[in-house]
Design an enzyme around this catalytic site. Structure first.
Site, PDB file in Angstrom:
ATOM      1  N   ASP A   1       0.811  -1.214   0.000  1.00  0.00           N
ATOM      2  CA  ASP A   1       0.000   0.000   0.000  1.00  0.00           C
ATOM      3  C   ASP A   1       0.846   1.267   0.000  1.00  0.00           C
ATOM      4  OD1 ASP A   1       0.812  -0.846   2.563  1.00  0.00           O
ATOM      5  OD2 ASP A   1      -0.748   0.329   3.550  1.00  0.00           O
TER       6      ASP A   1
ATOM      7  N   GLU B   1      -0.418  -2.172   5.179  1.00  0.00           N
ATOM      8  CA  GLU B   1       0.625  -2.089   6.198  1.00  0.00           C
ATOM      9  C   GLU B   1       0.582  -0.754   6.923  1.00  0.00           C
ATOM     10  OE1 GLU B   1       4.458  -1.147   8.029  1.00  0.00           O
ATOM     11  OE2 GLU B   1       3.515  -0.111   6.341  1.00  0.00           O
TER      12      GLU B   1
END
Length: 213
Positions: free
Chosen positions: A73, A140
């Site tokens: 991400d 994350e």
């Protein structure tokens, strides 16, 4: 190595097309397509949202299982790097947005590096004793406060249940000299934790704080 220009190209593509936590649909599809092209024994998708796990079983006997992990991400940050593959993405639908989106924390590098590792190791399949898991984790950076996601969600969804790793490796790019890998014993990186606090009292105007609780 032969994989190096591919890794650089993948990184540029991912960098130019970042996605925020729990929104990594295109990144996950990009990763899964590559893993399937390598002929892995198994490619599992949509784990805890957009998580991807590839399984490579070696050609030599061995019961050890090594997991290699990368995050996918990006962050709600405006990119001002000026590079020709810079992000111009804006997420208009993310809670609290719209937000500009950029890979300001290196997850584009991590994903591309693990894709490269998968290609190299798949080419060495017959020499591998044991199994390798390629674990691509979403969210994350932390999902929106009303959503589940991230590493714990992948574990809860059984991402590492079959086969169970006997060792796990992850790494993070950093401002070290080229060709240098840093390590330490014990805790190396820190993380933020979201706290929700409920305050019960009596609201008051700032001009008369003595009237409040």
């Amino acid at each position: 190595t032969a994989a190096e220009p591919k890794v650089i190209g993948w990184r540029h593509h991912i960098h130019a097309n970042p996605e925020l936590s729990n929104r990594e649909a295109c990144t996950a599809a990009f990763v899964a397509e590559h893993l399937r092209a390598l002929g892995l024994d198994e490619v599992r998708t949509e784990i805890a949202g957009h998580g991807v796990v590839g399984v490579l079983r070696g050609g030599r006997p061995g019961d050890r299982v090594m997991a290699l992990r990368a995050d996918m991400d990006a962050l709600p940050v405006l990119e001002t790097s000026g590079v020709d593959f810079a992000s111009t993405v804006v997420d208009n639908d993310y809670p609290g947005g719209p937000f500009p989106v950029a890979h300001a924390c290196g997850h584009d590098c991590h994903t591309a590096m693990l894709m490269g590792a998968a290609e190299v190791l798949a080419g060495l399949r017959e020499d591998l004793a044991g199994t390798v898991l390629f674990v691509f984790q979403p969210a994350e950076e932390g999902p929106p406060v009303d959503e589940d996601g991230g590493a714990q969600a992948m574990l809860d969804a059984g991402a590492l249940d079959d086969p169970v790793p006997t060792m796990v490796f992850g790494m993070h790019v950093g401002p070290a000299p080229k060709g240098v890998v840093g390590y330490s014993v014990g805790t190396t990186y820190s993380a933020s934790v979201l706290l929700k606090i409920t305050i019960i009292g009596k609201q008051v105007h700032g001009s008369t704080p003595w009237g409040g609780i």
